[in-house]
Design a protein around this motif. Structure first.
Motif, PDB file in Angstrom:
ATOM      1  N   GLU A 155       0.822  -1.209   0.000  1.00 18.13           N
ATOM      2  CA  GLU A 155       0.000   0.000   0.000  1.00 18.13           C
ATOM      3  C   GLU A 155       0.858   1.262   0.000  1.00 18.13           C
ATOM      4  O   GLU A 155       1.940   1.293   0.579  1.00 18.13           O
ATOM      5  CB  GLU A 155      -0.931  -0.003   1.212  1.00 18.13           C
ATOM      6  CG  GLU A 155      -1.876  -1.198   1.240  1.00 18.13           C
ATOM      7  CD  GLU A 155      -2.890  -1.124   2.369  1.00 18.13           C
ATOM      8  OE1 GLU A 155      -2.897  -0.100   3.092  1.00 18.13           O
ATOM      9  OE2 GLU A 155      -3.674  -2.076   2.523  1.00 18.13           O
ATOM     10  N   ASP A 228      -8.150   4.301  -4.341  1.00 17.10           N
ATOM     11  CA  ASP A 228      -9.344   4.635  -3.564  1.00 17.10           C
ATOM     12  C   ASP A 228     -10.026   5.912  -4.017  1.00 17.10           C
ATOM     13  O   ASP A 228     -11.064   6.273  -3.471  1.00 17.10           O
ATOM     14  CB  ASP A 228      -9.027   4.704  -2.066  1.00 17.10           C
ATOM     15  CG  ASP A 228      -8.205   5.924  -1.687  1.00 17.10           C
ATOM     16  OD1 ASP A 228      -7.635   6.575  -2.590  1.00 17.10           O
ATOM     17  OD2 ASP A 228      -8.111   6.236  -0.481  1.00 17.10           O
ATOM     18  N   GLN A 284     -12.021  -4.325  -0.146  1.00 21.46           N
ATOM     19  CA  GLN A 284     -11.430  -4.223   1.178  1.00 21.46           C
ATOM     20  C   GLN A 284     -10.532  -3.002   1.303  1.00 21.46           C
ATOM     21  O   GLN A 284     -10.448  -2.378   2.367  1.00 21.46           O
ATOM     22  CB  GLN A 284     -10.652  -5.496   1.497  1.00 21.46           C
ATOM     23  CG  GLN A 284     -11.539  -6.714   1.684  1.00 21.46           C
ATOM     24  CD  GLN A 284     -10.756  -7.984   1.949  1.00 21.46           C
ATOM     25  OE1 GLN A 284      -9.552  -8.059   1.701  1.00 21.46           O
ATOM     26  NE2 GLN A 284     -11.431  -8.997   2.439  1.00 21.46           N
ATOM     27  N   PHE A 285      -9.868  -2.646   0.213  1.00 20.99           N
ATOM     28  CA  PHE A 285      -9.009  -1.459   0.225  1.00 20.99           C
ATOM     29  C   PHE A 285      -9.834  -0.180   0.257  1.00 20.99           C
ATOM     30  O   PHE A 285      -9.473   0.788   0.928  1.00 20.99           O
ATOM     31  CB  PHE A 285      -8.108  -1.469  -1.010  1.00 20.99           C
ATOM     32  CG  PHE A 285      -7.096  -0.358  -1.035  1.00 20.99           C
ATOM     33  CD1 PHE A 285      -5.990  -0.383  -0.205  1.00 20.99           C
ATOM     34  CD2 PHE A 285      -7.244   0.721  -1.896  1.00 20.99           C
ATOM     35  CE1 PHE A 285      -5.050   0.634  -0.223  1.00 20.99           C
ATOM     36  CE2 PHE A 285      -6.326   1.741  -1.929  1.00 20.99           C
ATOM     37  CZ  PHE A 285      -5.215   1.695  -1.095  1.00 20.99           C
ATOM     38  N   PRO A 288     -12.413  -0.014   4.143  1.00 14.58           N
ATOM     39  CA  PRO A 288     -11.708  -0.693   5.233  1.00 14.58           C
ATOM     40  C   PRO A 288     -12.600  -0.824   6.466  1.00 14.58           C
ATOM     41  O   PRO A 288     -13.656  -0.191   6.565  1.00 14.58           O
ATOM     42  CB  PRO A 288     -10.515   0.236   5.513  1.00 14.58           C
ATOM     43  CG  PRO A 288     -10.984   1.586   5.068  1.00 14.58           C
ATOM     44  CD  PRO A 288     -11.883   1.339   3.894  1.00 14.58           C
TER      45      PRO A 288
END
Length: 398
Positions: A155, A228, A284-285, A288
């Motif tokens: 990440e 994101d 999931q990213f 969160p």
């Protein structure tokens, strides 16, 4: 354990989707962390992030010189190439400053290869590096490159103070992966675009609008570039790029000036895109786990109100209050990979009626009459069939 920013770190597993799990950090027993993450500094200003899945080598410029996948014993960065490479382009479209990107802009750029790198977290739950990249005399990018003990996902958290004039900031990743097409997420599905510019039609697709990810896969292995909030992607050959920031001066001369915070990630995976769990990782990213204080354990339920099982290519995308009367809930699901599926939807709520609705939440058929839907355990569980990329919305009333 605590991260360098003071946040408490607690390993939590098996949290149900659309559900909750109670965690008390004070009661966490000491345990051995499998595949613990670590950050070390080597000679020549080289840094290594490592866990049980991957080993990542970051050079003194903050660029990834090596990404070694342990499961496949495979190096993903070609020799002599790097990933996480920042480029600052001239960005002066012929028309519509804030909307257009011209292909010729990619011919004039300068690399941002001056950086300060240091270790922020040494592990064992999270290992991370702090990277500072000067962009110009007035703009600077600060980045945290992190690797947890739980996943091969690498990440990148970015904090940018941006004060440029008709410039475009991109980051690129060159992989030892070869494919004629790249896969990009769109709403409730994916699209594929060529990785070459053999024709004028292919050339016109140099920049692709995508949502949470872009994926480049060959037979047996692939890498996804997840984000994101940044939606301008491009893939040329084996190099993937993500457009991070622009600086148009019309119609607003102060457009995008100031501070920006965003994240992106690299996720290597076995198999092609269709065989991977890239969609799950991207969710999931982007969504969160939320950490909320709880004064009482009585608010927690053993199971989520709605859960989906039986098909990994089906996503439970939304649970919301019905728009028309507010008397029920809308549950929206879709098939994400382009294949048929059969999934089981289970609820813990006392259901009075289930109706299949369209995207405007207008009734179509009851669950007893709707094709592709049948009860398994009335009124708690029903089976839903999906065609490729099909979206199914159900209204539950109680």
């Amino acid at each position: 354990m605590r991260a360098s920013d003071g946040a408490a770190l607690v390993p939590v597993s098996n949290v149900p989707g659309l559900g909750v799990q109670l965690v008390d950090p004070r009661l966490q027993p000491p345990h051995v962390i499998a595949g613990a993450a670590s950050a070390t500094e080597g000679p020549g200003g080289v840094y290594v992030l490592e866990n049980g899945f991957v080993r990542v080598t970051v050079n003194a410029k903050g660029q990834i010189a090596s990404l070694y996948a342990k499961d496949e014993q495979r190096e993903l960065v070609p020799e002599g190439e790097v990933a996480n490479f920042f480029e600052l382009y001239d960005d002066a479209p012929l028309y519509w400053d804030a909307w257009d990107i011209e292909i010729y802009a990619q011919e004039k750029y300068r690399p941002l290869d001056g950086a300060d790198v240091s270790i922020a977290d040494r592990g064992p739950l999270v290992a991370s590096l702090a990277v500072r990249v000067p962009i110009s005399g007035s703009s600077v990018l600060t980045q945290t490159i992190s690797l947890s003990s739980l996943s091969p996902r690498l990440e990148f958290g970015c904090d940018v103070d941006w004060h440029e004039n008709r410039k475009c900031l991109k980051v690129s990743f060159t992989w030892d992966i070869h494919s004629d097409v790249a896969t990009y997420e769109t709403q409730y599905g994916v699209v594929q675009r060529p990785t070459h510019r053999n024709t004028t039609w292919d050339m016109a697709k140099f920049e692709v609008c995508a949502h949470k990810f872009a994926d480049l896969s060959e037979f047996g292995y692939g890498v996804a570039l997840i984000n994101d909030c940044k939606y301008g992607h491009s893939t040329l050959g084996n190099t993937m790029a993500l457009t991070l920031l622009r600086a148009p001066k019309s119609p607003d001369e102060y457009c995008d000036m100031g501070r920006h915070q965003f994240r992106y990630a690299v996720y290597p995976h076995s198999g092609t895109f269709s065989e991977s769990n890239v969609v799950r990782e991207a969710y999931q990213f982007n969504v969160p786990l939320l950490q909320l204080p709880a004064a009482s354990t009585h608010i927690f339920h053993d199971h989520p109100f709605f859960s989906l099982s039986g098909a990994r290519n089906v996503v439970l995308d939304a649970v919301k209050v019905a728009e028309d009367d507010g008397q029920g809930y809308i549950v929206r699901m879709y098939e994400a990979y382009g294949g048929h599926a059969r999934a089981t939807l289970t609820t813990q709520l006392p259901v009075a009626e289930v109706t299949k609705v369209n995207i405007l939440e207008e009734p179509m058929d009851s669950a007893n009459k709707a094709p592709g839907i049948r009860w398994l355990e009335y009124p708690r569980s029903l089976q839903v069939q999906f065609k490729p990329f099909e979206v199914v919305s159900l209204k539950f009333t109680f």
